[in-house]
Scaffold this active site. Structure first.
Site, short mmCIF file in Angstrom:
data_model
loop_
_atom_site.label_atom_id
_atom_site.label_comp_id
_atom_site.label_asym_id
_atom_site.label_seq_id
_atom_site.Cartn_x
_atom_site.Cartn_y
_atom_site.Cartn_z
N GLU A 127 0.85 -1.19 0.00
CA GLU A 127 0.00 0.00 0.00
C GLU A 127 0.88 1.24 0.00
O GLU A 127 2.12 1.15 0.08
CB GLU A 127 -0.95 -0.02 1.20
CG GLU A 127 -2.00 -1.13 1.10
CD GLU A 127 -2.98 -1.13 2.26
OE1 GLU A 127 -2.84 -0.27 3.14
OE2 GLU A 127 -3.87 -2.01 2.28
N HIS A 249 -9.16 9.87 3.82
CA HIS A 249 -8.83 8.84 2.84
C HIS A 249 -9.09 9.39 1.44
O HIS A 249 -10.12 10.02 1.19
CB HIS A 249 -9.68 7.59 3.07
CG HIS A 249 -9.11 6.37 2.43
ND1 HIS A 249 -9.16 6.14 1.08
CD2 HIS A 249 -8.46 5.31 2.96
CE1 HIS A 249 -8.57 4.99 0.81
NE2 HIS A 249 -8.13 4.47 1.94
N ARG A 295 -1.04 9.39 1.89
CA ARG A 295 -2.47 9.66 1.76
C ARG A 295 -2.80 11.14 1.70
O ARG A 295 -3.70 11.54 0.95
CB ARG A 295 -3.22 9.01 2.93
CG ARG A 295 -3.40 7.53 2.77
CD ARG A 295 -4.19 6.94 3.90
NE ARG A 295 -4.47 5.53 3.65
CZ ARG A 295 -5.07 4.72 4.52
NH1 ARG A 295 -5.45 5.20 5.68
NH2 ARG A 295 -5.27 3.45 4.22
N HIS A 354 -11.35 9.84 7.67
CA HIS A 354 -11.10 8.41 7.80
C HIS A 354 -10.50 8.00 9.14
O HIS A 354 -10.92 7.01 9.73
CB HIS A 354 -10.17 7.97 6.66
CG HIS A 354 -9.92 6.51 6.61
ND1 HIS A 354 -10.94 5.59 6.43
CD2 HIS A 354 -8.77 5.78 6.69
CE1 HIS A 354 -10.43 4.36 6.40
NE2 HIS A 354 -9.12 4.45 6.58
N ARG A 389 -0.83 8.99 9.54
CA ARG A 389 -0.73 7.55 9.73
C ARG A 389 -0.29 6.83 8.45
O ARG A 389 -0.83 7.07 7.38
CB ARG A 389 -2.08 6.98 10.19
CG ARG A 389 -2.12 5.47 10.32
CD ARG A 389 -3.48 5.02 10.81
NE ARG A 389 -4.52 5.26 9.84
CZ ARG A 389 -5.02 4.35 9.00
NH1 ARG A 389 -4.53 3.12 9.00
NH2 ARG A 389 -5.99 4.64 8.17
#
Length: 554
Positions: A127, A249, A295, A354, A389
């Protein structure tokens, strides 16, 4: 009113129950803590059905863990620190990545069924911002649900663990007889499904209530993510940190649903691409990692396109195609329910709230600044995530730190003791502010909170918008102060986040301000609410600390 047999003091509750530990929340963090504390007497209080609600169950992405042949915990730590934009606690990150593999192995031994290769090895995906393939998935895109299933089954088999479903915890009970201010936490008040008001008394109370996503108009979080634990901690006087850092997100499905269905980052890990209205891969010009950039970078790039009137889609036809129903069944079902066949057409996307990097400030054992109170999972801030994160670190953090909380409770908590002073204080409090009505009521004020937070305390912020947001939110205080419940908690959390965002005059990680667009070295510090740490051992972060004014209960 009933009388507690141990103290003889009357309390304005329907029942007093005693346990060794009370866990509020039943996601991966809460269940890990409850399971690890056995054979102590544990009560789990959850406002949903066990294994049927909460953000953990909704977690599509995976759990990041260094278990590949080309991977190591230090490599995982390096990626985590890079994503954290300078605010991650190196010691907490090292602990997470070092203990992660053993915690995951223990979960597998409990019966968790992660996806495997044809050879029988654990299948590892990649990811955004990960330098290695280290993401474990279960049933394609139902990782959180599988982890919760395995933990819940194990909890059900523990005779001394009691689960109270559909019970709303709303007030931490403190004992003024203990030294220090505001006193030690000795229990929690909860409204049970049958309407009874129950005091759950215990020498150890664990907040594992999840995040704040529903405070925002557009979110991927379940409706129950209303910041209850953070609001309770704030009212009790616990120290909080990093509240301004909210992760949005990049790829939620634009289908008109609330919450917005999540299109897991694993899709981009498999090769799905982002396209604008002209069919161009615009992320190639935004970041060297393109769709696999951090992100916050991807989310803001999509935001700019949408604000200019463009349209953004996630195209997985070439990367996944006909494998969609088997590889990503949850995403496939969400798309088909919205009338979109992702095998044949791209998926329209937009950012959505998110994950909250901030929370109750805890040390590496999950201890808060208040005696008797621990926190783990998204409601806590261990320092692992910093300002942003790293994808799929949240489930690992919940697993690791939930277990560490249980170990710490085992090591230091003795028999339960509810003092007469604590009950007298509780009786006075309930006499002045007796809870009435439905804690799940949804007044019109909730829509105001969600709109204000999305428009002015969202993905892109500025000082003028933040200040006006605070004024509007503070105007709702009188309307929502009467009944302890989700609406009140949402307002408390909204004000906390907005104040912290106004105070941080720079852009870093998930916090972006157009009036302070640069990241500045002088702001490389964590901001604590409700006071400074009392010692270097009290809180874990080695970076410079700064306190901001306390936020009072609405």
């Amino acid at each position: 009113m009933i009388r507690d047999r141990a103290t003889g003091v009357r309390a304005a509750v329907d029942e007093i129950r005693h346990a060794d530990m009370v866990v509020i929340g039943a996601g991966v963090a809460g269940l890990s803590a409850a399971l690890g504390a056995a054979p102590k007497r544990v009560t789990v209080v959850t406002k949903t059905r066990l294994a049927q609600g909460g953000a953990s169950v909704w977690a599509q992405g995976g759990v990041a863990v260094a278990m590949g042949s080309d991977d190591t915990p230090p490599l995982h730590a390096a990626d985590t620190l890079a994503a954290g934009a300078g605010l991650s606690d190196r010691r907490a990150v090292a602990l997470l990545t070092r203990e992660g593999p053993e915690r995951v192995k223990a979960l597998v031994e409990l019966g968790a069924q992660f996806d495997r290769t044809p050879e029988g090895d654990l299948a590892l995906g990649r990811e955004a911002a990960h330098s290695r393939r280290r993401i474990l998935h279960a049933h394609g895109d139902a990782t959180g649900a599988e982890m919760v299933r395995a933990l819940a089954e194990a909890v059900r088999q523990r005779e001394r663990v009691l689960v109270e479903e559909r019970a709303f915890a709303f007030e931490l009970v403190r004992d003024p007889a203990h030294s220090g201010s505001p006193g030690r936490v000795v229990g929690v008040l909860a409204r049970h499904a049958d309407g009874r008001l129950v005091l759950h008394a215990a020498p150890a109370v664990v907040l594992a209530t999840g995040g704040i996503g529903h405070v925002y108009l557009h979110t991927t979080n379940p409706p129950e993510a209303t910041g209850d634990g953070l609001a309770m901690a704030a009212h009790a006087g616990a120290r909080m940190v990093d509240l301004e850092f909210v992760q949005f997100h990049p790829t939620a499905l634009q289908s008109g649903a609330d919450p917005m269905p999540l299109l897991t980052e694993a899709l981009r890990g498999e090769g799905a691409v982002l396209l604008d209205s002209a069919g161009d891969r615009f992320m190639l010009a935004e970041h060297p990692l393109a769709e696999l950039a951090p992100r916050d970078v991807v989310a803001r790039a999509i935001w700019r396109k949408l604000q200019s009137g463009d349209r953004v889609v996630l195209d997985a036809r070439a990367a996944v195609g006909e494998r969609f129903p088997e590889r990503f069944p949850t995403v496939f079902q969400s798309c088909m329910a919205a009338g979109i066949d992702p095998r044949r057409e791209p998926m329209p996307v937009a950012p959505a709230a998110h994950y909250h990097m901030g929370g109750v400030a805890v040390d590496r054992k999950g201890r808060s600044s208040l005696g008797g109170l621990w926190a783990c999972g998204e409601v806590s801030s261990t320092g692992v995530h910093g300002a942003n994160r790293l994808a799929s670190n949240s489930l690992l953090e919940a697993l690791v730190f939930g277990a560490r909380v249980a170990e710490d409770v085992h090591a230091q908590v003795g028999a339960a003791a509810l003092s007469a002073a604590a009950l007298k204080r509780l009786a006075r409090t309930l006499g002045r502010h007796a809870p009435e009505g439905d804690p799940y009521v949804t007044p019109a004020s909730i829509e105001v909170i969600r709109r204000v937070m999305w428009e002015r305390v969202g993905l892109v912020r500025d000082g003028e918008g933040l200040a006006s947001a605070l004024l509007e939110l503070e105007g709702l205080a009188d309307d929502l102060a009467a009944v302890p419940g989700e609406a009140h908690n949402m307002l408390v959390v909204a004000r906390l986040v907005a104040r912290a965002a106004l105070e941080r005059r720079e852009s870093r990680g998930g916090h972006y301000r157009t009036d302070y667009p640069d990241t500045e070295a002088r702001w490389k510090r964590r901001m604590y609410v409700l006071g400074e740490p009392t010692s270097e051992d009290d809180l874990p972060s080695p970076v410079e600390r700064r306190a901001i004014p306390a936020v009072q209960r609405a």
